[in-house]
Write a protein that holds these residues in place. Structure first.
Motif, PDB file in Angstrom:
ATOM      1  N   ASP A 142     -25.399  38.063 173.423  1.00 32.62           N
ATOM      2  CA  ASP A 142     -24.188  38.776 173.847  1.00 32.62           C
ATOM      3  C   ASP A 142     -22.880  38.061 173.520  1.00 32.62           C
ATOM      4  OD1 ASP A 142     -25.823  40.794 174.842  1.00 32.62           O
ATOM      5  OD2 ASP A 142     -25.861  39.941 176.860  1.00 32.62           O
ATOM      6  N   SER A 143     -22.927  37.085 172.620  1.00 27.19           N
ATOM      7  CA  SER A 143     -21.712  36.408 172.156  1.00 27.19           C
ATOM      8  C   SER A 143     -21.685  36.431 170.640  1.00 27.19           C
ATOM      9  CB  SER A 143     -21.685  34.949 172.618  1.00 27.19           C
ATOM     10  OG  SER A 143     -21.576  34.886 174.011  1.00 27.19           O
ATOM     11  N   VAL A 144     -20.487  36.491 170.086  1.00 32.48           N
ATOM     12  CA  VAL A 144     -20.346  36.496 168.636  1.00 32.48           C
ATOM     13  C   VAL A 144     -20.285  35.056 168.133  1.00 32.48           C
ATOM     14  CG1 VAL A 144     -18.970  37.275 166.676  1.00 32.48           C
ATOM     15  CG2 VAL A 144     -19.090  38.680 168.735  1.00 32.48           C
ATOM     16  N   SER A 191      -5.139  41.846 172.544  1.00 35.78           N
ATOM     17  CA  SER A 191      -6.572  41.589 172.740  1.00 35.78           C
ATOM     18  C   SER A 191      -7.246  41.773 171.395  1.00 35.78           C
ATOM     19  CB  SER A 191      -7.177  42.576 173.741  1.00 35.78           C
ATOM     20  OG  SER A 191      -6.540  42.476 174.983  1.00 35.78           O
ATOM     21  N   TRP A 192      -8.350  41.077 171.179  1.00 38.66           N
ATOM     22  CA  TRP A 192      -9.003  41.165 169.871  1.00 38.66           C
ATOM     23  C   TRP A 192     -10.433  40.673 169.977  1.00 38.66           C
ATOM     24  CZ3 TRP A 192     -10.981  36.597 168.112  1.00 38.66           C
ATOM     25  CH2 TRP A 192     -10.491  35.443 168.729  1.00 38.66           C
ATOM     26  N   THR A 249     -16.023  43.750 175.992  1.00 40.24           N
ATOM     27  CA  THR A 249     -17.456  43.957 176.185  1.00 40.24           C
ATOM     28  C   THR A 249     -18.174  44.403 174.909  1.00 40.24           C
ATOM     29  OG1 THR A 249     -17.099  46.237 176.935  1.00 40.24           O
ATOM     30  CG2 THR A 249     -17.150  44.505 178.634  1.00 40.24           C
ATOM     31  N   ASN A 250     -17.471  44.435 173.797  1.00 39.60           N
ATOM     32  CA  ASN A 250     -18.076  44.904 172.551  1.00 39.60           C
ATOM     33  C   ASN A 250     -19.349  44.151 172.173  1.00 39.60           C
ATOM     34  OD1 ASN A 250     -17.467  45.497 169.193  1.00 39.60           O
ATOM     35  ND2 ASN A 250     -17.376  47.136 170.706  1.00 39.60           N
ATOM     36  N   PRO A 251     -19.400  42.823 172.268  1.00 37.81           N
ATOM     37  CA  PRO A 251     -20.637  42.118 171.913  1.00 37.81           C
ATOM     38  C   PRO A 251     -21.830  42.504 172.798  1.00 37.81           C
ATOM     39  CG  PRO A 251     -18.811  40.583 171.972  1.00 37.81           C
ATOM     40  CD  PRO A 251     -18.312  41.875 172.543  1.00 37.81           C
ATOM     41  N   LEU A 252     -21.568  42.887 174.038  1.00 33.21           N
ATOM     42  CA  LEU A 252     -22.653  43.273 174.951  1.00 33.21           C
ATOM     43  C   LEU A 252     -23.342  44.554 174.491  1.00 33.21           C
ATOM     44  CD1 LEU A 252     -20.820  42.668 178.356  1.00 33.21           C
ATOM     45  CD2 LEU A 252     -22.351  41.103 177.141  1.00 33.21           C
ATOM     46  N   LEU A 265      -4.731  51.590 177.971  1.00 35.98           N
ATOM     47  CA  LEU A 265      -4.684  50.169 177.615  1.00 35.98           C
ATOM     48  C   LEU A 265      -5.814  49.399 178.294  1.00 35.98           C
ATOM     49  CD1 LEU A 265      -3.339  47.684 176.346  1.00 35.98           C
ATOM     50  CD2 LEU A 265      -1.776  47.648 178.318  1.00 35.98           C
ATOM     51  N   GLN A 266      -6.033  49.620 179.573  1.00 34.18           N
ATOM     52  CA  GLN A 266      -7.091  48.910 180.285  1.00 34.18           C
ATOM     53  C   GLN A 266      -8.472  49.267 179.743  1.00 34.18           C
ATOM     54  OE1 GLN A 266      -6.548  46.331 182.175  1.00 34.18           O
ATOM     55  NE2 GLN A 266      -4.381  46.707 181.807  1.00 34.18           N
ATOM     56  N   ARG A 267      -8.667  50.548 179.415  1.00 35.81           N
ATOM     57  CA  ARG A 267      -9.946  50.993 178.851  1.00 35.81           C
ATOM     58  C   ARG A 267     -10.211  50.297 177.520  1.00 35.81           C
ATOM     59  NH1 ARG A 267     -11.138  54.263 174.976  1.00 35.81           N
ATOM     60  NH2 ARG A 267      -9.021  55.029 174.742  1.00 35.81           N
ATOM     61  N   ILE A 268      -9.199  50.181 176.682  1.00 33.83           N
ATOM     62  CA  ILE A 268      -9.356  49.550 175.362  1.00 33.83           C
ATOM     63  C   ILE A 268      -9.590  48.049 175.507  1.00 33.83           C
ATOM     64  CG2 ILE A 268      -8.173  49.012 173.200  1.00 33.83           C
ATOM     65  CD1 ILE A 268      -6.806  51.840 173.549  1.00 33.83           C
ATOM     66  N   ARG A 269      -8.854  47.399 176.397  1.00 34.42           N
ATOM     67  CA  ARG A 269      -9.075  45.964 176.624  1.00 34.42           C
ATOM     68  C   ARG A 269     -10.514  45.706 177.081  1.00 34.42           C
ATOM     69  NH1 ARG A 269      -3.465  44.750 179.781  1.00 34.42           N
ATOM     70  NH2 ARG A 269      -2.221  44.091 177.976  1.00 34.42           N
TER      71      ARG A 269
END
Length: 150
Positions: free
Chosen positions: A38-40, A67-68, A134-137, A125-129
């Motif tokens: 779960d980590s890049v 954020s990125w 959580t993208n790697p998860l 904004l909060q949804r995108i952050r």
């Protein structure tokens, strides 16, 4: 086959605001690293992409990176433009892509174009952050993952 434009024709992409940008590797090849537990884990070119992303404000004074994340075959970033109207979003993205290719000494790193979403309000904004963080998860289920689970 005619390519459909991805940008809103009537929108001024130098307008003050936040933009959620997704930039994909050419043919969606996993050149930037891999997801492990779960980590890049970034490859050398992934580290270059990260460093160039963080350098955007040094090259474009009107731009910030909120954020990125650098994923194995794409990059997500929230890019902010301030009210100086010195640069358009496409110029920021183009400079970033060129810098990564140049520093990595590699041509054909990127897919043509990019996806953008204009951030509309604090909830958006909060949804995108959260999505970025959580993208790697979700990598095992991500449509961008060539080895995703069915």
């Amino acid at each position: 086959m005619e390519r459909r434009p991805l940008r809103l024709r009537t929108y001024d992409y130098s307008s003050t605001g936040l933009y959620f940008v997704t930039i994909c590797a050419h043919l969606r090849v996993c050149v930037f690293g891999s997801v492990v537990e779960d980590s890049v884990c970034l490859s050398r070119i992934g580290e270059v992409a990260r460093d160039c992303l963080l350098a955007i404000p040094r090259h474009h004074g009107a731009a910030t990176v909120d954020s990125w994340i650098v994923m194995p075959n794409h990059v997500h970033a929230l890019i902010g433009l301030d009210d100086r109207n010195e640069v358009e979003l496409g110029d920021v993205v183009g400079t970033f892509k060129a810098a990564v290719s140049r520093r990595a000494r590699r041509r054909g790193v990127w897919q043509r174009g990019y996806y953008d979403h204009i951030v509309r309000d604090d909830r958006d904004l909060q949804r995108i952050r959260e999505y970025i963080a959580t993208n790697p998860l979700r990598w095992d289920l991500d449509p961008e993952n060539p080895n995703r689970m069915p």
